[in-house]
Every structure is written in C-alpha cells, then in structure tokens.
Enzyme design. Structure first.
Site, PDB file in Angstrom:
ATOM      1  CG  HIS A 162      -0.576  -7.736 -85.243  1.00 38.48           C
ATOM      2  ND1 HIS A 162      -1.173  -6.839 -84.320  1.00 38.48           N
ATOM      3  CD2 HIS A 162       0.345  -8.518 -84.348  1.00 38.48           C
ATOM      4  CE1 HIS A 162      -0.662  -7.217 -83.192  1.00 38.48           C
ATOM      5  NE2 HIS A 162       0.326  -8.032 -83.089  1.00 38.48           N
ATOM      6  CG  HIS A 167       3.762  -5.435 -81.915  1.00 41.00           C
ATOM      7  ND1 HIS A 167       3.628  -5.248 -80.470  1.00 41.00           N
ATOM      8  CD2 HIS A 167       2.950  -6.394 -82.331  1.00 41.00           C
ATOM      9  CE1 HIS A 167       2.835  -6.452 -80.121  1.00 41.00           C
ATOM     10  NE2 HIS A 167       2.528  -7.260 -81.104  1.00 41.00           N
ATOM     11  CD  GLU A 208      -0.220  -8.267 -78.933  1.00 44.63           C
ATOM     12  OE1 GLU A 208      -0.814  -7.456 -79.762  1.00 44.63           O
ATOM     13  OE2 GLU A 208       0.913  -8.720 -79.676  1.00 44.63           O
ATOM     14  CB  SER A 227      -2.506  -3.818 -86.136  1.00 48.97           C
ATOM     15  OG  SER A 227      -2.876  -4.906 -85.210  1.00 48.97           O
TER      16      SER A 227
END
Length: 297
Positions: A162, A167, A208, A227
C-alpha cells in the site's frame, strides 16, 4: 469519522525492550508464529530508527518477495484499466521494481529526483499530526512489512504494498506531491483535534479513495484504490458524488469494507483547485466555515 487506531495493528514495547505487533483475531497471519516473529522484528527496526542512522534494510524472504511479485503483476494489469492518466505517467517515471520489494532508500532514490519526497520507516500507526505534518518536509512514513503469504491479494492493514505501490506512484506526480505538501503545511497551522480529523477525512476521500472522470470513464487516483486488488474493481459500483469538502470532512464511513460512496473530480485540475486549494488555506476555523457556507446554500 476517521478512526486511526483501526488502520494498523498496535505495536508495543515492553519494559525489557521486546517489541510486539498485536494482530487481530481475523488477521491471516495471527496463527503463524514465524510471521508474528517476523512482524515483531521489522517493527523493532523501525522503532529503533533515528534520522541520523541509515534507513533499515529488510532481508525479505522468498515468500515475501513472491507476494510482491504476485501483487505487482496483478495491480499493474488493473492500473492499465482503471488508474488515472496522471498516475500512470507518474508510475512510468518512478519505475518501481516488480521482481523484488524495494528497500525504502531505493524508493527514495527514485522518488526524490521527481518530486523531492523521501521515505522513512514506520513500525505501524504514526500519529496523525506526525504523519501528515511530515508532508511539509516532503517526507512519507512507510511500513516495511508485507501481508501474509496465504492471502497475497488481501491485507487488513496498510503494508509496504500500500505504502509503495499506492502512495509512491501517486507522490511521483508533481501535481499530487504539491497537494501532499499543502497538507503538511496545513497541519502546522492546526491546533485542534477537530480540525485535524477534518483534514484526515478530506484526505481519505481524495488522496486515499479519490476518483476522476477521464474521457467518459471513471479512473482512480487514490492510493487506497491503487493498492487494493479488490477495491480497484469495486469502486466502479460506488455511488459517485461531486467534490464537496464539507461532506468529505464529515462523512461517516467504515474502513473495513469497500467504500460505497466516492467523490469524483471532473479533472486533475479540479482536484488541485478544490482539494489542494482547501488544504492550502486550511486553519482551525475552516471546518466551521465550510459547513456554515454549505448550510446556507
């Protein structure tokens, strides 16, 4: 509202210095003593890190490397179909390895020339003020552990997949990196927990779990979507709403389920103007102001 403690397995250190990661009863690795010992050891390295030391290197096992290869390949296919053009271009420039888990200094070496961001280790949960505040210095706190090998396409908590595939590919975009930096600058101005939670919730529904319309299709740019093998399919069925900072900052949501409501931008420019613009001017009174303005419309 945002419930930070549920995102990560708690990490504690005993009086004797022993580090323990407390996995939930539903965690795929909870009954695997080798995995639990591994998680404890990786967390200890992060807790012992200080800025004057080299970033800790993890000697990843063959099982862990295989998990990375499986997920990298599967997500790469999903990204081509569902990821925003801005993310795809940034990911191509970053060029993360798909055959091995990159060490954090390897991620930084590729990322820093693009946007100035660098990665530092996190044992698990980083307090909101520290996590978001570090963006002002273009620093990202990242876990280094990998999800359990029995479920490579699932994790109940953010792991290195993730933090890096989600990111880093996002932060490799100068346009998104500038929004992150604005978040960090905003945190320096905030003194109340109410305002900090509002910021975290707006971040959740944008950086997010944000989506954007491109050429008549809905594409994702949020790291949580990028992700997640399951979530990146499910977002196509979510109820889409226009960007609305007041609603995003006060929405009640469950982080343990697929998100049924997402906020869709009409362009990357709108994300910069609405989300980036809000973070650029946010202060302790901003939640009250935007809610008051919305109630009068």
């Amino acid at each position: 509202m945002f419930t930070e403690a549920r995102l990560y397995s708690p990490v504690t250190r005993s009086g004797d210095g022993d580090v323990m990661v407390h996995l939930s009863d539903e965690h795929p690795g909870v009954h695997d003593p080798d995995y639990r010992a591994r998680r404890n050891a990786i967390a200890a390295l992060a807790l012992d890190y200080t800025p004057d030391k080299p970033l800790p290197h993890i000697d990843y096992t063959d099982e862990e490397q295989q998990v990375w290869r499986i997920v990298s390949a599967e997500l790469a296919r999903k990204h081509q179909k569902y990821a925003a053009t801005e993310v795809l271009a940034a990911a191509a420039r970053l060029d993360l390895p798909s055959d091995h888990i990159p060490q954090l200094d390897e991620v930084s070496a590729a990322l820093t020339p693009l946007t100035g961001f660098r990665y530092v280790p996190a044992a698990g949960l980083v307090p909101l003020r520290e996590f978001f505040g570090s963006f002002a210095d273009r620093t990202f706190h990242s876990t280094q552990y990998i999800r359990h090998h029995s479920a490579p396409l699932y994790t109940p908590e953010p792991d290195a997949i993730h933090e890096i595939i989600g990111h880093a590919n996002q932060i490799a975009s100068p346009r998104f990196a500038a929004i992150y930096e604005a978040v960090g600058a905003a945190v320096a101005r905030l003194t109340t927990e109410t305002a900090l939670k509002f910021l975290a919730d707006v971040f959740w529904f944008s950086m997010e779990f944000g989506v954007v319309r491109e050429n008549g299709e809905i594409r994702c740019y949020g790291a949580g979507l990028l992700s997640s093998y399951g979530e990146i399919d499910e977002f196509q069925h979510a109820e889409l709403r226009p960007l609305d900072v007041a609603t995003m900052g006060t929405a009640v949501y469950d982080i343990t389920h697929y998100q049924p409501i997402l906020y869709c931008a009409q362009s990357i420019s709108e994300i910069e103007e609405v989300i980036g613009g809000f973070f650029a001017t946010m202060d302790d009174d901003s939640p009250h102001r935007v809610l008051h303005t919305t109630s009068r419309m």
